[in-house]
Design a protein around this motif. Sequence first.
Motif, PDB file in Angstrom:
ATOM      1  N   PHE A   1      11.226  34.385  40.042  1.00 38.31           N
ATOM      2  CA  PHE A   1      12.164  34.888  39.043  1.00 38.31           C
ATOM      3  C   PHE A   1      12.851  36.149  39.549  1.00 38.31           C
ATOM      4  CE2 PHE A   1      13.409  37.495  35.454  1.00 38.31           C
ATOM      5  CZ  PHE A   1      14.038  36.584  34.623  1.00 38.31           C
ATOM      6  N   GLY A   2      12.081  37.086  40.082  1.00 41.29           N
ATOM      7  CA  GLY A   2      12.631  38.342  40.573  1.00 41.29           C
ATOM      8  C   GLY A   2      13.543  38.162  41.777  1.00 41.29           C
ATOM      9  N   LEU A   3      13.136  37.314  42.724  1.00 38.18           N
ATOM     10  CA  LEU A   3      13.970  37.111  43.910  1.00 38.18           C
ATOM     11  C   LEU A   3      15.282  36.423  43.558  1.00 38.18           C
ATOM     12  CD1 LEU A   3      11.416  36.150  46.685  1.00 38.18           C
ATOM     13  CD2 LEU A   3      12.797  38.200  46.534  1.00 38.18           C
ATOM     14  N   PHE A   4      15.230  35.430  42.656  1.00 34.21           N
ATOM     15  CA  PHE A   4      16.471  34.738  42.315  1.00 34.21           C
ATOM     16  C   PHE A   4      17.357  35.578  41.410  1.00 34.21           C
ATOM     17  CE2 PHE A   4      19.047  32.158  39.465  1.00 34.21           C
ATOM     18  CZ  PHE A   4      19.863  31.545  40.390  1.00 34.21           C
ATOM     19  N   ASN A   5      16.815  36.068  40.317  1.00 33.98           N
ATOM     20  CA  ASN A   5      17.629  36.726  39.295  1.00 33.98           C
ATOM     21  C   ASN A   5      17.994  38.165  39.622  1.00 33.98           C
ATOM     22  OD1 ASN A   5      18.184  34.998  36.851  1.00 33.98           O
ATOM     23  ND2 ASN A   5      16.007  34.607  37.197  1.00 33.98           N
ATOM     24  N   ILE A   6      17.263  38.800  40.515  1.00 32.91           N
ATOM     25  CA  ILE A   6      17.512  40.219  40.772  1.00 32.91           C
ATOM     26  C   ILE A   6      17.932  40.462  42.221  1.00 32.91           C
ATOM     27  CG2 ILE A   6      16.483  42.521  40.738  1.00 32.91           C
ATOM     28  CD1 ILE A   6      14.754  41.368  38.361  1.00 32.91           C
TER      29      ILE A   6
ATOM     30  N   LEU B   1       9.063  25.647  43.869  1.00 37.07           N
ATOM     31  CA  LEU B   1       9.350  24.892  42.646  1.00 37.07           C
ATOM     32  C   LEU B   1      10.041  25.766  41.608  1.00 37.07           C
ATOM     33  CD1 LEU B   1       8.988  22.363  40.804  1.00 37.07           C
ATOM     34  CD2 LEU B   1       6.796  23.348  40.149  1.00 37.07           C
ATOM     35  N   PHE B   2       9.477  26.930  41.351  1.00 42.35           N
ATOM     36  CA  PHE B   2      10.059  27.805  40.331  1.00 42.35           C
ATOM     37  C   PHE B   2      11.409  28.378  40.769  1.00 42.35           C
ATOM     38  CE2 PHE B   2       5.757  27.739  38.596  1.00 42.35           C
ATOM     39  CZ  PHE B   2       6.059  27.492  37.269  1.00 42.35           C
ATOM     40  N   TYR B   3      11.565  28.643  42.071  1.00 46.09           N
ATOM     41  CA  TYR B   3      12.866  29.121  42.548  1.00 46.09           C
ATOM     42  C   TYR B   3      13.932  28.050  42.289  1.00 46.09           C
ATOM     43  CZ  TYR B   3      16.068  31.991  45.264  1.00 46.09           C
ATOM     44  OH  TYR B   3      17.112  32.798  45.639  1.00 46.09           O
ATOM     45  N   ALA B   4      13.586  26.782  42.553  1.00 44.49           N
ATOM     46  CA  ALA B   4      14.524  25.682  42.293  1.00 44.49           C
ATOM     47  C   ALA B   4      14.855  25.579  40.805  1.00 44.49           C
ATOM     48  CB  ALA B   4      13.942  24.370  42.802  1.00 44.49           C
ATOM     49  N   VAL B   5      13.858  25.781  39.954  1.00 46.74           N
ATOM     50  CA  VAL B   5      14.094  25.746  38.501  1.00 46.74           C
ATOM     51  C   VAL B   5      15.049  26.861  38.098  1.00 46.74           C
ATOM     52  CG1 VAL B   5      12.994  26.119  36.235  1.00 46.74           C
ATOM     53  CG2 VAL B   5      11.930  24.591  37.917  1.00 46.74           C
ATOM     54  N   PHE B   6      14.826  28.070  38.617  1.00 52.80           N
ATOM     55  CA  PHE B   6      15.697  29.194  38.273  1.00 52.80           C
ATOM     56  C   PHE B   6      17.116  28.991  38.799  1.00 52.80           C
ATOM     57  CE2 PHE B   6      11.529  31.571  38.137  1.00 52.80           C
ATOM     58  CZ  PHE B   6      11.442  31.518  36.762  1.00 52.80           C
ATOM     59  N   GLU B   7      17.243  28.321  39.953  1.00 55.25           N
ATOM     60  CA  GLU B   7      18.583  28.003  40.453  1.00 55.25           C
ATOM     61  C   GLU B   7      19.312  27.056  39.497  1.00 55.25           C
ATOM     62  OE1 GLU B   7      18.714  28.254  45.276  1.00 55.25           O
ATOM     63  OE2 GLU B   7      17.608  26.558  44.418  1.00 55.25           O
TER      64      GLU B   7
ATOM     65  N   ILE C   1      18.774  26.780  36.258  1.00 61.77           N
ATOM     66  CA  ILE C   1      19.075  27.516  35.022  1.00 61.77           C
ATOM     67  C   ILE C   1      20.268  28.434  35.228  1.00 61.77           C
ATOM     68  CG2 ILE C   1      18.213  29.272  33.414  1.00 61.77           C
ATOM     69  CD1 ILE C   1      15.395  28.062  33.872  1.00 61.77           C
ATOM     70  N   GLY C   2      20.327  29.045  36.380  1.00 57.34           N
ATOM     71  CA  GLY C   2      21.412  29.987  36.672  1.00 57.34           C
ATOM     72  C   GLY C   2      20.977  31.416  36.404  1.00 57.34           C
TER      73      GLY C   2
END
Length: 196
Positions: free
Chosen positions: A3-8, A70-76, A78-79
């Motif tokens: 979450f932190g790496l993708f969103n921040i 897996l979670f990084y792909a999910v966050f991608e 979601i946007g």
Amino acid sequence: MAFGLFNIHSFAGVTEGGVLGLTLLLDHWLDISPSISGIVLNMICYLLGWRTLGKEFICYSAIAGGGFSLFYAVFEMIGPLFPNIAQMPLLASVVGAVFVGVGVGLSVRGGGAPGGDDALAMSLSALTRLNIKWIYLFSDLLVLGLSITYIPLKRIAYSLLTVVLSGQIIGLVQSIGKGKRRVCRLTKRDGGAEDA
């Protein structure tokens, strides 16, 4: 951590140290794609981790690394939830460090490593008996110091803040309650009281 790496981090332009930062250096200096250098560097670090920490470590690391992907792909899918974070690099550095520090700290505490540099830090900590937070700090500072050759100094300062904070948080999360459990085990083994 994902979450932190993708969103921040990915939107704020704040880099990390360790293997991720090293892959970016190799891409800049030697034109080696991070997709290749990342696999090679991570495998070397995992090999050292396996030799030092055992088979159980590899199993936990596969779960941690797979969960991250897996979670990084999910966050991608979601946007971005905080698209304006790029205009607040100081806030991004601190909040990103919390997500990375807690995420990696929980993985390390469980006996796995979501990335090769985490495996390397765990292995070096086991071999040298140095606290893992100092190993993270040294390796991250080394990579960030080399990154000055192509990243603006202002962004390096924010990156430095995030790696220092995340490394300290990893060490804190990894060590919470360890002393108490050890004392309790020693007193039980020695025939002492149940509680220390």
